[in-house]
Design a protein around this motif. Structure first.
Motif, PDB file in Angstrom:
ATOM      1  N   ARG A   1      32.156 -19.169  -4.792  1.00 49.12           N
ATOM      2  CA  ARG A   1      32.709 -20.521  -4.766  1.00 49.12           C
ATOM      3  C   ARG A   1      31.845 -21.442  -5.623  1.00 49.12           C
ATOM      4  O   ARG A   1      30.610 -21.414  -5.534  1.00 49.12           O
TER       5      ARG A   1
ATOM      6  N   TRP B   1      29.182 -23.616  -3.849  1.00 54.08           N
ATOM      7  CA  TRP B   1      28.048 -22.839  -3.349  1.00 54.08           C
ATOM      8  C   TRP B   1      27.192 -22.328  -4.505  1.00 54.08           C
ATOM      9  O   TRP B   1      25.969 -22.265  -4.401  1.00 54.08           O
ATOM     10  N   SER B   2      27.853 -21.939  -5.600  1.00 54.27           N
ATOM     11  CA  SER B   2      27.100 -21.493  -6.785  1.00 54.27           C
ATOM     12  C   SER B   2      26.247 -22.630  -7.332  1.00 54.27           C
ATOM     13  O   SER B   2      25.076 -22.431  -7.680  1.00 54.27           O
TER      14      SER B   2
ATOM     15  N   ARG C   1      25.087 -25.197  -5.679  1.00 55.48           N
ATOM     16  CA  ARG C   1      24.010 -25.451  -4.715  1.00 55.48           C
ATOM     17  C   ARG C   1      22.910 -24.397  -4.847  1.00 55.48           C
ATOM     18  O   ARG C   1      21.718 -24.725  -4.820  1.00 55.48           O
ATOM     19  N   PHE C   2      23.296 -23.118  -4.980  1.00 57.29           N
ATOM     20  CA  PHE C   2      22.319 -22.040  -5.144  1.00 57.29           C
ATOM     21  C   PHE C   2      21.476 -22.280  -6.391  1.00 57.29           C
ATOM     22  O   PHE C   2      20.243 -22.219  -6.356  1.00 57.29           O
TER      23      PHE C   2
ATOM     24  N   ARG D   1      32.164 -21.414   7.629  1.00 56.08           N
ATOM     25  CA  ARG D   1      31.709 -21.237   6.249  1.00 56.08           C
ATOM     26  C   ARG D   1      32.656 -21.869   5.299  1.00 56.08           C
ATOM     27  O   ARG D   1      33.768 -21.820   5.277  1.00 56.08           O
TER      28      ARG D   1
END
Length: 138
Positions: free
Chosen positions: A24, A27-28, A30-31, A138
């Motif tokens: 996603r 999320w990518s 944020r990572f 999630r």
């Protein structure tokens, strides 16, 4: 084979077949933005065929170590040394960041992972139990 650090969500999303589910964008992002997070992608003929992710963990009385969070190699490219190369590349990254060590949790019946980590120089630190908490959606 070429191993490169993922720097954009698009690179991660192009490799999402290596993950347990869809990558996603939020999320990518944020990572990739989090200090201490690293994702390395292995490419063969320009296509992503493997990935390893690591997360630095710092504790006041221990310093900083690298957790190998996840390793994955495309089924058609297994047993070619890609997993070992990714693991060693993450260990090199950990050294470059000043981490005193690197560790991974692995199921004791995952023979392929155990062999990969052993071939990359990991020592057996004994059996341990892992417990988890579900803290929400999630």
């Amino acid at each position: 084979m070429d191993i490169r650090r993922a720097r954009t969500p698009a690179e991660i999303e192009a490799a999402e077949a290596l993950f347990d589910g869809p990558a996603r964008t939020v999320w990518s992002q944020r990572f990739l933005a989090a200090p201490g997070h690293v994702m390395l992608l292995a490419y063969v003929d320009g296509a992503p065929v493997g990935m390893v992710s690591g997360v630095e963990m710092t504790h006041p009385d221990k310093g900083t170590e690298m957790c190998l969070y996840e390793l994955s190699v495309d089924a058609g490219h297994r047993r070619l040394g890609i997993g070992r190369a990714l693991t060693l590349a993450l260990a090199d990254e950990a050294r470059a960041r000043g981490c005193y060590g690197m560790w991974v949790g692995v199921d004791t019946d995952n023979e392929a992972a155990l062999a990969t980590y052993a071939s990359a120089g990991a020592g057996d630190e004994g059996v341990f139990a892992m417990r988890g908490w579900d803290t929400g959606p999630r």
